[in-house]
Motif scaffolding. Structure first.
Motif, PDB file in Angstrom:
ATOM      1  N   ASP A 101     105.019  98.758 -73.286  1.00 51.81           N
ATOM      2  CA  ASP A 101     104.629  97.442 -72.777  1.00 51.81           C
ATOM      3  C   ASP A 101     105.748  96.430 -72.998  1.00 51.81           C
ATOM      4  O   ASP A 101     105.966  95.548 -72.170  1.00 51.81           O
ATOM      5  CB  ASP A 101     103.349  96.957 -73.455  1.00 51.81           C
ATOM      6  N   TRP A 104     108.286  96.644 -70.231  1.00 50.14           N
ATOM      7  CA  TRP A 104     107.808  95.993 -69.003  1.00 50.14           C
ATOM      8  C   TRP A 104     107.910  94.467 -69.137  1.00 50.14           C
ATOM      9  O   TRP A 104     108.322  93.779 -68.203  1.00 50.14           O
ATOM     10  CB  TRP A 104     106.364  96.400 -68.704  1.00 50.14           C
ATOM     11  N   THR A 105     107.549  93.956 -70.296  1.00 51.60           N
ATOM     12  CA  THR A 105     107.610  92.509 -70.527  1.00 51.60           C
ATOM     13  C   THR A 105     109.056  92.016 -70.452  1.00 51.60           C
ATOM     14  O   THR A 105     109.330  90.979 -69.852  1.00 51.60           O
ATOM     15  CB  THR A 105     106.988  92.160 -71.899  1.00 51.60           C
ATOM     16  N   SER A 143      98.224  92.047 -68.355  1.00 48.55           N
ATOM     17  CA  SER A 143      98.630  92.011 -69.768  1.00 48.55           C
ATOM     18  C   SER A 143     100.139  91.799 -69.908  1.00 48.55           C
ATOM     19  O   SER A 143     100.580  91.061 -70.785  1.00 48.55           O
ATOM     20  CB  SER A 143      98.203  93.289 -70.492  1.00 48.55           C
ATOM     21  N   HIS A 144     100.925  92.417 -69.032  1.00 48.66           N
ATOM     22  CA  HIS A 144     102.378  92.208 -69.071  1.00 48.66           C
ATOM     23  C   HIS A 144     102.730  90.762 -68.707  1.00 48.66           C
ATOM     24  O   HIS A 144     103.620  90.160 -69.308  1.00 48.66           O
ATOM     25  CB  HIS A 144     103.100  93.164 -68.125  1.00 48.66           C
TER      26      HIS A 144
END
Length: 155
Positions: A101, A104-105, A143-144
């Motif tokens: 994650d 991705w962020t 969420s990202h």
């Protein structure tokens, strides 16, 4: 157009695979367009796989890497592109899950920063919604997006 033989199809596909990465779905689509019989298609796919001309795991990893690095796509958009290429869902899910994650962020942060400079909005809420919509269109998850926006606010 004259029909293509199994041997000609194998030769063309092997040449194509030697020049670049391709997946089983792409090769099957080509053979369908060429009118190759089902049993011949399977023999050709088996040959190409056994001789490592095509490897769906390798293709998937490289496809994901390229779409992240060059196109700045998020996981949902990549997943949809792999589905369109008839990639086995287990293979694509495994390759996508290998990316954290945080990665991705970190991919999304510069995109949002650049986009925020060009947004014209009358309120912070409107600007945030425009950024969220932009990130969603790039294939990032909620969420990202939330993590990237939170990190941007802290900077």
């Amino acid at each position: 157009m004259t029909p293509i033989t199994e041997q000609q199809a194998l030769s063309r596909l092997a040449t194509l695979c030697a020049k670049g990465e391709h997946c089983t779905g792409e090769m099957t689509d080509k053979m369908l367009r060429w009118g190759i019989a089902s049993d011949a298609r399977q023999r050709i796919i088996d040959y190409l796989t056994e001789n490592r001309y095509i490897d769906d795991h390798r293709y998937c990893e490289r496809f994901i890497n390229d779409k992240m690095q060059f196109n700045k796509w998020g996981p949902r958009k990549i997943e949809q592109a792999l589905w369109a290429k008839h990639m086995n869902e287990d293979i694509s899910r495994e390759a996508l899950c290998a990316i954290t994650d945080e990665e991705w962020t970190q991919l999304l942060m510069p995109l949002l920063k650049a986009k925020s400079r060009s947004i014209k909005a009358e309120s912070d809420y409107e600007a945030t919604m425009k950024l969220k919509n932009f990130a969603l269109s790039r294939g990032f998850t909620h969420s990202h997006i939330a993590a990237a926006l939170k990190e941007m606010a802290q900077q």
